[in-house]
Motif scaffolding. Sequence first.
Motif, PDB file in Angstrom:
ATOM      1  N   VAL A  41       0.841  -1.196   0.000  1.00  0.00           N
ATOM      2  CA  VAL A  41       0.000   0.000   0.000  1.00  0.00           C
ATOM      3  C   VAL A  41       0.878   1.249   0.000  1.00  0.00           C
ATOM      4  O   VAL A  41       0.592   2.210  -0.718  1.00  0.00           O
ATOM      5  N   ARG A  42       1.958   1.230   0.784  1.00  0.00           N
ATOM      6  CA  ARG A  42       2.890   2.369   0.794  1.00  0.00           C
ATOM      7  C   ARG A  42       3.418   2.632  -0.614  1.00  0.00           C
ATOM      8  O   ARG A  42       3.448   3.784  -1.066  1.00  0.00           O
ATOM      9  N   ARG A  43       3.833   1.581  -1.287  1.00  0.00           N
ATOM     10  CA  ARG A  43       4.356   1.742  -2.656  1.00  0.00           C
ATOM     11  C   ARG A  43       3.310   2.356  -3.582  1.00  0.00           C
ATOM     12  O   ARG A  43       3.615   3.226  -4.390  1.00  0.00           O
ATOM     13  N   LEU A 150      -4.657  11.567  -0.466  1.00  0.00           N
ATOM     14  CA  LEU A 150      -4.439  10.141  -0.702  1.00  0.00           C
ATOM     15  C   LEU A 150      -4.999   9.389   0.500  1.00  0.00           C
ATOM     16  O   LEU A 150      -4.634   9.680   1.638  1.00  0.00           O
ATOM     17  N   SER A 151      -5.878   8.452   0.234  1.00  0.00           N
ATOM     18  CA  SER A 151      -6.490   7.701   1.322  1.00  0.00           C
ATOM     19  C   SER A 151      -6.364   6.206   1.075  1.00  0.00           C
ATOM     20  O   SER A 151      -6.698   5.706  -0.002  1.00  0.00           O
ATOM     21  N   HIS A 152      -5.907   5.532   2.095  1.00  0.00           N
ATOM     22  CA  HIS A 152      -5.766   4.080   2.074  1.00  0.00           C
ATOM     23  C   HIS A 152      -7.036   3.473   2.668  1.00  0.00           C
ATOM     24  O   HIS A 152      -7.407   3.795   3.790  1.00  0.00           O
ATOM     25  N   THR A 153      -7.733   2.674   1.899  1.00  0.00           N
ATOM     26  CA  THR A 153      -8.896   1.877   2.294  1.00  0.00           C
ATOM     27  C   THR A 153     -10.215   2.643   2.368  1.00  0.00           C
ATOM     28  O   THR A 153     -11.218   2.159   1.881  1.00  0.00           O
ATOM     29  N   PHE A 154     -10.228   3.832   2.960  1.00  0.00           N
ATOM     30  CA  PHE A 154     -11.499   4.511   3.208  1.00  0.00           C
ATOM     31  C   PHE A 154     -11.675   5.726   2.308  1.00  0.00           C
ATOM     32  O   PHE A 154     -10.831   6.614   2.259  1.00  0.00           O
ATOM     33  N   ALA A 155     -12.816   5.759   1.626  1.00  0.00           N
ATOM     34  CA  ALA A 155     -13.134   6.837   0.691  1.00  0.00           C
ATOM     35  C   ALA A 155     -13.657   8.059   1.424  1.00  0.00           C
ATOM     36  O   ALA A 155     -14.087   7.978   2.570  1.00  0.00           O
ATOM     37  N   LEU A 156     -13.612   9.184   0.729  1.00  0.00           N
ATOM     38  CA  LEU A 156     -14.199  10.425   1.238  1.00  0.00           C
ATOM     39  C   LEU A 156     -15.619  10.515   0.703  1.00  0.00           C
ATOM     40  O   LEU A 156     -15.817  10.687  -0.503  1.00  0.00           O
ATOM     41  N   ARG A 157     -16.582  10.374   1.586  1.00  0.00           N
ATOM     42  CA  ARG A 157     -17.983  10.420   1.182  1.00  0.00           C
ATOM     43  C   ARG A 157     -18.302  11.787   0.567  1.00  0.00           C
ATOM     44  O   ARG A 157     -17.941  12.819   1.107  1.00  0.00           O
ATOM     45  N   GLY A 158     -18.973  11.758  -0.586  1.00  0.00           N
ATOM     46  CA  GLY A 158     -19.355  12.994  -1.258  1.00  0.00           C
ATOM     47  C   GLY A 158     -18.303  13.520  -2.222  1.00  0.00           C
ATOM     48  O   GLY A 158     -18.543  14.485  -2.921  1.00  0.00           O
ATOM     49  N   TYR A 171      -7.737  -8.561   0.231  1.00  0.00           N
ATOM     50  CA  TYR A 171      -8.866  -7.660   0.483  1.00  0.00           C
ATOM     51  C   TYR A 171      -9.172  -6.720  -0.684  1.00  0.00           C
ATOM     52  O   TYR A 171     -10.094  -5.930  -0.593  1.00  0.00           O
ATOM     53  N   ARG A 172      -8.367  -6.829  -1.742  1.00  0.00           N
ATOM     54  CA  ARG A 172      -8.482  -5.885  -2.871  1.00  0.00           C
ATOM     55  C   ARG A 172      -8.505  -4.455  -2.331  1.00  0.00           C
ATOM     56  O   ARG A 172      -9.378  -3.657  -2.624  1.00  0.00           O
ATOM     57  N   THR A 173      -7.515  -4.170  -1.502  1.00  0.00           N
ATOM     58  CA  THR A 173      -7.406  -2.889  -0.808  1.00  0.00           C
ATOM     59  C   THR A 173      -7.457  -1.723  -1.788  1.00  0.00           C
ATOM     60  O   THR A 173      -6.663  -1.660  -2.717  1.00  0.00           O
ATOM     61  N   PRO A 174      -8.378  -0.785  -1.562  1.00  0.00           N
ATOM     62  CA  PRO A 174      -8.424   0.393  -2.424  1.00  0.00           C
ATOM     63  C   PRO A 174      -7.513   1.514  -1.908  1.00  0.00           C
ATOM     64  O   PRO A 174      -7.336   1.688  -0.708  1.00  0.00           O
ATOM     65  N   VAL A 175      -6.940   2.227  -2.855  1.00  0.00           N
ATOM     66  CA  VAL A 175      -6.186   3.442  -2.573  1.00  0.00           C
ATOM     67  C   VAL A 175      -6.834   4.523  -3.424  1.00  0.00           C
ATOM     68  O   VAL A 175      -6.994   4.359  -4.636  1.00  0.00           O
ATOM     69  N   TYR A 176      -7.236   5.602  -2.766  1.00  0.00           N
ATOM     70  CA  TYR A 176      -7.953   6.678  -3.448  1.00  0.00           C
ATOM     71  C   TYR A 176      -7.075   7.908  -3.583  1.00  0.00           C
ATOM     72  O   TYR A 176      -6.390   8.295  -2.637  1.00  0.00           O
TER      73      TYR A 176
END
Length: 187
Positions: A41-43, A150-158, A171-176
């Motif tokens: 995730v860091r990469r 930049l957010s690891h796992t949790f999105a910004l609602r809206g 977990y198919r970890t999302p990076v936003y």
Amino acid sequence: MSTTGTLLFLLLWALLLAGALSIVVSTLRTGISPMPTPARVRRELLALLPPDTTGTVLELGAGWGHLAFALADHCPQARVIAYELSWLPFQFMRLRQRLSPRANLELRPEDLFSASFQDATCVVCYLFPGAMARLAPRFEAELPEGARILSHTFALRGWTPTRTVRLGDLYRTPVYLYVVPPRAASR
């Protein structure tokens, strides 16, 4: 075991217990425990942040500092400020900074909600949904146009991410990646 050895052993256990207790108290206070950002995730986070980034990069909830030190190395022209409220992880980061200093890394044992976002060129976070919801209006009001989030796992609602990367892990970890649009534009 000698008396000195016994005292040293008890002192070590007392320090370990105090450190663990500080994490529990901090977790109850903030709603999330300090968690290291996995290397993959860091990469990915660093790949979304140009190495020639300047200005101020904030890491909110730096935990043990794995990502904060990587950010400082990746963006040597930027000032990286890492916020962490949990005592033991913060002390770990301080020790690491003393042993292997990064001139562009500043550690703050403060609540991330007290951070000023006005001059930040980038904000990096691995928080929980409640914290992200609480931060979203502040990001909108305070971050300058063009700033990255930049957010690891949790999105910004809206908010609509500029880019979403899903890792190939279990977990198919999302990076936003979000980029603050001009004030007149909607998110």
